[in-house]
Motif scaffolding. Structure first.
Motif, PDB file in Angstrom:
ATOM      1  N   LEU A   1      10.882   2.174  -9.755  1.00  0.00           N
ATOM      2  CA  LEU A   1      10.614   3.373 -10.534  1.00  0.00           C
ATOM      3  C   LEU A   1       9.101   3.505 -10.710  1.00  0.00           C
ATOM      4  O   LEU A   1       8.438   2.547 -11.104  1.00  0.00           O
ATOM      5  CB  LEU A   1      11.321   3.194 -11.878  1.00  0.00           C
ATOM      6  CG  LEU A   1      11.268   4.239 -12.969  1.00  0.00           C
ATOM      7  CD1 LEU A   1      12.368   3.959 -13.972  1.00  0.00           C
ATOM      8  CD2 LEU A   1       9.950   4.236 -13.687  1.00  0.00           C
ATOM      9  N   LYS A   2       8.562   4.669 -10.391  1.00  0.00           N
ATOM     10  CA  LYS A   2       7.123   4.863 -10.557  1.00  0.00           C
ATOM     11  C   LYS A   2       6.835   5.789 -11.725  1.00  0.00           C
ATOM     12  O   LYS A   2       7.294   6.928 -11.758  1.00  0.00           O
ATOM     13  CB  LYS A   2       6.518   5.431  -9.268  1.00  0.00           C
ATOM     14  CG  LYS A   2       6.598   4.447  -8.106  1.00  0.00           C
ATOM     15  CD  LYS A   2       5.759   4.878  -6.937  1.00  0.00           C
ATOM     16  CE  LYS A   2       4.283   4.564  -7.156  1.00  0.00           C
ATOM     17  NZ  LYS A   2       3.484   4.898  -5.943  1.00  0.00           N
ATOM     18  N   ILE A   3       6.079   5.251 -12.683  1.00  0.00           N
ATOM     19  CA  ILE A   3       5.745   6.039 -13.875  1.00  0.00           C
ATOM     20  C   ILE A   3       4.655   7.031 -13.501  1.00  0.00           C
ATOM     21  O   ILE A   3       3.621   6.649 -12.968  1.00  0.00           O
ATOM     22  CB  ILE A   3       5.202   5.141 -14.999  1.00  0.00           C
ATOM     23  CG1 ILE A   3       6.165   3.983 -15.264  1.00  0.00           C
ATOM     24  CG2 ILE A   3       4.955   5.941 -16.266  1.00  0.00           C
ATOM     25  CD1 ILE A   3       5.623   2.996 -16.295  1.00  0.00           C
TER      26      ILE A   3
ATOM     27  N   ILE B   1       6.021   4.950   1.813  1.00  0.00           N
ATOM     28  CA  ILE B   1       5.883   6.258   2.453  1.00  0.00           C
ATOM     29  C   ILE B   1       6.491   7.307   1.519  1.00  0.00           C
ATOM     30  O   ILE B   1       7.575   7.096   0.974  1.00  0.00           O
ATOM     31  CB  ILE B   1       6.626   6.259   3.809  1.00  0.00           C
ATOM     32  CG1 ILE B   1       5.950   5.271   4.769  1.00  0.00           C
ATOM     33  CG2 ILE B   1       6.706   7.651   4.404  1.00  0.00           C
ATOM     34  CD1 ILE B   1       6.692   5.052   6.065  1.00  0.00           C
ATOM     35  N   ASN B   2       5.775   8.416   1.319  1.00  0.00           N
ATOM     36  CA  ASN B   2       6.313   9.485   0.475  1.00  0.00           C
ATOM     37  C   ASN B   2       7.263  10.358   1.283  1.00  0.00           C
ATOM     38  O   ASN B   2       6.943  10.763   2.400  1.00  0.00           O
ATOM     39  CB  ASN B   2       5.181  10.353  -0.080  1.00  0.00           C
ATOM     40  CG  ASN B   2       4.401   9.614  -1.132  1.00  0.00           C
ATOM     41  OD1 ASN B   2       4.867   9.429  -2.252  1.00  0.00           O
ATOM     42  ND2 ASN B   2       3.218   9.145  -0.772  1.00  0.00           N
ATOM     43  N   LEU B   3       8.394  10.649   0.682  1.00  0.00           N
ATOM     44  CA  LEU B   3       9.420  11.386   1.407  1.00  0.00           C
ATOM     45  C   LEU B   3       9.937  12.532   0.548  1.00  0.00           C
ATOM     46  O   LEU B   3      10.372  12.314  -0.580  1.00  0.00           O
ATOM     47  CB  LEU B   3      10.563  10.409   1.687  1.00  0.00           C
ATOM     48  CG  LEU B   3      11.402  10.631   2.917  1.00  0.00           C
ATOM     49  CD1 LEU B   3      10.550  10.477   4.164  1.00  0.00           C
ATOM     50  CD2 LEU B   3      12.535   9.621   2.935  1.00  0.00           C
TER      51      LEU B   3
ATOM     52  N   LEU C   1      10.484   3.672   0.496  1.00  0.00           N
ATOM     53  CA  LEU C   1      10.473   5.124   0.591  1.00  0.00           C
ATOM     54  C   LEU C   1      10.345   5.687  -0.822  1.00  0.00           C
ATOM     55  O   LEU C   1      11.182   5.404  -1.683  1.00  0.00           O
ATOM     56  CB  LEU C   1      11.761   5.626   1.253  1.00  0.00           C
ATOM     57  CG  LEU C   1      12.034   5.032   2.645  1.00  0.00           C
ATOM     58  CD1 LEU C   1      13.359   5.546   3.203  1.00  0.00           C
ATOM     59  CD2 LEU C   1      10.884   5.374   3.592  1.00  0.00           C
ATOM     60  N   GLU C   2       9.277   6.440  -1.073  1.00  0.00           N
ATOM     61  CA  GLU C   2       9.083   7.037  -2.405  1.00  0.00           C
ATOM     62  C   GLU C   2       9.606   8.455  -2.352  1.00  0.00           C
ATOM     63  O   GLU C   2       9.088   9.287  -1.616  1.00  0.00           O
ATOM     64  CB  GLU C   2       7.594   7.027  -2.781  1.00  0.00           C
ATOM     65  CG  GLU C   2       7.041   5.621  -2.904  1.00  0.00           C
ATOM     66  CD  GLU C   2       5.660   5.584  -3.549  1.00  0.00           C
ATOM     67  OE1 GLU C   2       5.115   6.645  -3.921  1.00  0.00           O
ATOM     68  OE2 GLU C   2       5.122   4.469  -3.693  1.00  0.00           O
ATOM     69  N   LEU C   3      10.636   8.709  -3.133  1.00  0.00           N
ATOM     70  CA  LEU C   3      11.226  10.045  -3.138  1.00  0.00           C
ATOM     71  C   LEU C   3      10.567  10.924  -4.186  1.00  0.00           C
ATOM     72  O   LEU C   3      10.664  10.663  -5.382  1.00  0.00           O
ATOM     73  CB  LEU C   3      12.729   9.948  -3.416  1.00  0.00           C
ATOM     74  CG  LEU C   3      13.553  10.328  -2.199  1.00  0.00           C
ATOM     75  CD1 LEU C   3      13.462   9.253  -1.154  1.00  0.00           C
ATOM     76  CD2 LEU C   3      14.971  10.610  -2.577  1.00  0.00           C
TER      77      LEU C   3
ATOM     78  N   ILE D   1      11.885   6.006  -7.085  1.00  0.00           N
ATOM     79  CA  ILE D   1      11.892   7.347  -7.673  1.00  0.00           C
ATOM     80  C   ILE D   1      10.456   7.596  -8.138  1.00  0.00           C
ATOM     81  O   ILE D   1       9.902   6.847  -8.941  1.00  0.00           O
ATOM     82  CB  ILE D   1      12.944   7.495  -8.806  1.00  0.00           C
ATOM     83  CG1 ILE D   1      12.949   8.921  -9.353  1.00  0.00           C
ATOM     84  CG2 ILE D   1      12.736   6.490  -9.933  1.00  0.00           C
ATOM     85  CD1 ILE D   1      14.173   9.228 -10.222  1.00  0.00           C
ATOM     86  N   ASP D   2       9.845   8.627  -7.572  1.00  0.00           N
ATOM     87  CA  ASP D   2       8.427   8.903  -7.792  1.00  0.00           C
ATOM     88  C   ASP D   2       8.250   9.796  -9.024  1.00  0.00           C
ATOM     89  O   ASP D   2       9.166  10.529  -9.397  1.00  0.00           O
ATOM     90  CB  ASP D   2       7.880   9.644  -6.556  1.00  0.00           C
ATOM     91  CG  ASP D   2       6.444   9.264  -6.250  1.00  0.00           C
ATOM     92  OD1 ASP D   2       5.782   8.694  -7.140  1.00  0.00           O
ATOM     93  OD2 ASP D   2       5.991   9.545  -5.131  1.00  0.00           O
ATOM     94  N   ASP D   3       7.076   9.737  -9.634  1.00  0.00           N
ATOM     95  CA  ASP D   3       6.724  10.653 -10.737  1.00  0.00           C
ATOM     96  C   ASP D   3       7.764  10.640 -11.845  1.00  0.00           C
ATOM     97  O   ASP D   3       8.079  11.685 -12.423  1.00  0.00           O
ATOM     98  CB  ASP D   3       6.593  12.099 -10.224  1.00  0.00           C
ATOM     99  CG  ASP D   3       5.514  12.218  -9.186  1.00  0.00           C
ATOM    100  OD1 ASP D   3       4.625  11.353  -9.150  1.00  0.00           O
ATOM    101  OD2 ASP D   3       5.556  13.178  -8.399  1.00  0.00           O
TER     102      ASP D   3
ATOM    103  N   VAL E   1       0.858  -1.191   0.000  1.00  0.00           N
ATOM    104  CA  VAL E   1       0.000   0.000   0.000  1.00  0.00           C
ATOM    105  C   VAL E   1       0.887   1.231   0.000  1.00  0.00           C
ATOM    106  O   VAL E   1       2.013   1.202   0.499  1.00  0.00           O
ATOM    107  CB  VAL E   1      -0.909   0.074   1.254  1.00  0.00           C
ATOM    108  CG1 VAL E   1      -1.971  -1.004   1.239  1.00  0.00           C
ATOM    109  CG2 VAL E   1      -0.104   0.029   2.536  1.00  0.00           C
ATOM    110  N   GLU E   2       0.357   2.306  -0.581  1.00  0.00           N
ATOM    111  CA  GLU E   2       1.057   3.588  -0.484  1.00  0.00           C
ATOM    112  C   GLU E   2       0.298   4.452   0.516  1.00  0.00           C
ATOM    113  O   GLU E   2      -0.928   4.596   0.421  1.00  0.00           O
ATOM    114  CB  GLU E   2       1.102   4.296  -1.841  1.00  0.00           C
ATOM    115  CG  GLU E   2       1.727   5.694  -1.724  1.00  0.00           C
ATOM    116  CD  GLU E   2       1.887   6.430  -3.055  1.00  0.00           C
ATOM    117  OE1 GLU E   2       1.450   5.901  -4.102  1.00  0.00           O
ATOM    118  OE2 GLU E   2       2.452   7.547  -3.034  1.00  0.00           O
ATOM    119  N   ALA E   3       1.022   5.017   1.473  1.00  0.00           N
ATOM    120  CA  ALA E   3       0.402   5.890   2.466  1.00  0.00           C
ATOM    121  C   ALA E   3       0.394   7.316   1.923  1.00  0.00           C
ATOM    122  O   ALA E   3       1.434   7.845   1.531  1.00  0.00           O
ATOM    123  CB  ALA E   3       1.194   5.825   3.770  1.00  0.00           C
TER     124      ALA E   3
END
Ligand code: C2E
Ligand code: CA
Ligand code: CA
Length: 373
Positions: A300-302, A217-219, A249-251, A279-281, A159-161
Motif C-alpha cells: 500500500l502506498k500512502i 512499474i506504474n500501471l 505493479l503499482e496500480l 495500491i498507489d496513492d 526503484v520506481e520507474a
C-alpha cells in the motif's frame, strides 16, 4: 503566461516583474487592493504572485476579490513573518476552489519562484493525442528511476520507474499532463508496453552488473482490461529474461476499474506468478477502502499529500497513523511517498512505516545517474 504581481513593496514588484519578464511572461503589477477593486479584470491571469501584507489590507482580501469576481487564476503567496495567517489564507483559497500553488518566504528566492512557474507552465500546456502519437513514434518516452528505502535500515529496497517525456519542441512534459490524455484516447496501452520494455531491459542490465533491485512499474487499470495483457507481459518477461518476483505493479487510479470481477481474476493470476501488487496513492479519491478490500494487494502506498503535511498537521498524522496500522493488520507492506524532510522520515519510521521514497533520499534519476549514485 499572463502574470500579475501584487505587492506594496516597489522593490519586490520590480524584482519579480523583471524575473518573470526575462522568462518570457507578460507581467502586470499592482500595489494595492484598491487598484484591483477598481478593475478586477486585471486579476484574470494565469498566475498571481501575491504578497500577504498589502499596506492596510491583506492577501486574504485579494483572495475574496478573486472569489467574488469568479476568477480562477493560480496563486503564489509571499509571506513575511506571519506564516500562520498566510497558511490560513492558502486553506481558505483552496476551500473556495482556487489553485493555490504555495507559499514563498521573504526574502524571495528567485529560483524557487521560477521552479513553480515552470511547473505551472508545463501543466497548463495542453497535450493532444497527436503530440503523444508523435512522441511514441519518435521514441521520446523514457524512464527515470526513484529509489525506495527501508526506513529502519536505510537500505535501498527497489526503484520506481516513472515516465519521462523530453520533447524537442515542447520541452519536458510532466506525466500528470499526458497520462490522463493517453488513458482517454487508448494510447496508454502502446505507451505502457514501450515503458515496460525499457524497464525490463534496464533491470536485466542491472542484474548482469550485480545491481539487484526490485522494479516498480506504474500501471493504469485500463491495461488489465486489454485482452492479452497477461500473455503479453509473460512474453516480454521471457524476451528480457526477467522474473516476476523482481517486479511490483503499482496500480494507479483504481477507482477507474470498471470490471471489478475481471480485475480480481487478473490480479490473482499476477500474484500467483510472483508479482507484487501495490495500491498507489492510497487515501485519495482514486484509491479507496473498497478497492483495498476487494483486490489482492501486497503493498500500500500512502499518497504524498498526507506525507507532506504529517509533521506539522495533527490531522494528517492521524490519517497516516491509521493507514499504517491498517496495512499492518492486513499484513501488507506500507510505503510512504514524497518524503522531503528528516522530520517526516523519522515520524513515518516511528509510526511503523516499512519503506519510503522522496526527495529527502533521492529524486528520480536516469539509469546512468542511478548507477553512479
Ligand atoms: P506516483 O505514482 O504517485 O509517483 C510519485 C510522484 O511523486 C512522481 O511524480 C515523483 O517524481 C514525485 N515525487 C517523488 N518524491 C517526491 C517528493 O519528495 N516530493 C514531491 N513533491 N514529489 C515527489 P511524477 O514522475 O511527476 O509522476 C506523477 C504521476 O504520474 C505518478 O504518480 C503516476 O501516477 C503517474 N505516472 C508516472 N509514470 C507513469 C507510467 O509509466 N504509467 C502510468 N500509468 N502512470 C505513470
Ligand atoms: Ca506510483
Ligand atoms: Ca502519489
Amino acid at each position: 503566461m499572463r502574470c500579475i504581481v501584487v505587492d506594496d513593496d516597489p522593490s519586490i514588484l520590480s524584482l519579480v516583474g523583471a524575473l518573470l519578464n526575462r522568462h518570457g511572461h507578460d507581467v502586470d503589477m499592482a500595489e494595492s487592493l484598491h487598484e484591483l477593486e477598481y478593475d478586477p479584470n486585471r486579476l484574470n491571469v494565469d498566475l498571481m504572485v501575491l504578497d500577504y501584507r498589502l499596506g492596510r489590507s491583506t492577501g486574504m482580501e485579494v483572495i475574496r476579490l478573486l472569489v467574488t469576481s469568479s476568477i480562477q487564476s493560480h496563486v503564489i503567496l509571499l509571506s513575511g513573518a506571519e506564516r500562520e495567517l498566510v497558511l490560513g489564507t492558502v486553506e481558505l483559497g483552496r476551500a473556495y476552489g482556487l489553485n493555490m500553488l504555495g507559499v514563498l518566504e521573504k526574502p524571495l528566492d528567485g529560483s524557487a519562484l521560477l521552479r513553480i512557474v515552470d511547473q505551472l507552465q508545463a501543466s497548463l500546456r495542453t497535450i493532444s493525442s497527436e503530440h503523444i502519437r508523435e512522441a511514441l513514434q519518435n521514441g521520446h518516452f523514457m524512464l527515470a528511476y526513484q529509489p525506495k528505502f527501508c526506513l529502519s535500515t536505510g537500505q535501498v529496497t527497489g526503484v520506481e520507474a516513472l515516465a519521462r517525456w523530453q520533447d524537442p519542441e515542447l520541452g519536458p512534459v510532466p506525466p500528470d499532463s499526458f497520462i490522463s490524455v493517453a488513458e482517454k484516447d487508448g494510447q496508454i496501452t502502446p505507451l505502457t508496453w514501450q515503458l515496460v520494455d525499457q524497464a525490463l531491459a534496464q533491470q536485466y542490465r542491472w542484474r548482469r552488473a550485480g545491481i539487484l533491485v526490485d522494479m516498480a512499474i506504474n500501471l493504469s487499470p485500463v491495461l488489465l482490461e486489454t485482452d492479452d495483457f497477461l500473455a503479453q507481459f509473460l512474453n516480454r518477461l521471457t524476451v528480457h529474461d526477467v522474473m516476476p518476483e523482481s517486479l511490483t505493479l503499482e496500480l494507479t487510479e483504481t477507482r477507474g476499474i470498471s470490471d471489478m470481477d475481471r480485475a480480481i481474476v487478473e490480479l490473482v493470476r499476477l500474484r500467483d506468478l510472483g508479482f507484487d501488487i501495490a495500491i498507489d496513492d492510497f487515501g485519495t479519491g482514486n484509491a479507496s477502502m473498497l478497492q483495498l478490500y476487494r483486490l489482492p494487494f501486497t503493498q500500500l502506498k500512502i499518497d504524498r499529500a498526507f506525507v507532506a503535511d504529517c509533521h506539522d498537521d495533527d490531522k494528517a498524522e492521524s490519517i497516516i497513523h491509521m493507514i499504517i496500522d491498517l496495512a499492518h493488520r492486513l499484513k501488507i507492506e506500507v510505503v510512504a511517498e514524497g518524503i522531503e524532510t528528516l522530520e517526516q522520515g523519522h515520524l513515518l519510521k516511528q509510526l511503523g512505516c516499512h519503506s519510503g521514497q522522496g526527495y529527502l533520499f533521492s529524486r528520480p534519476m536516469h539509469a546512468g545517474q542511478f548507477e553512479t549514485w
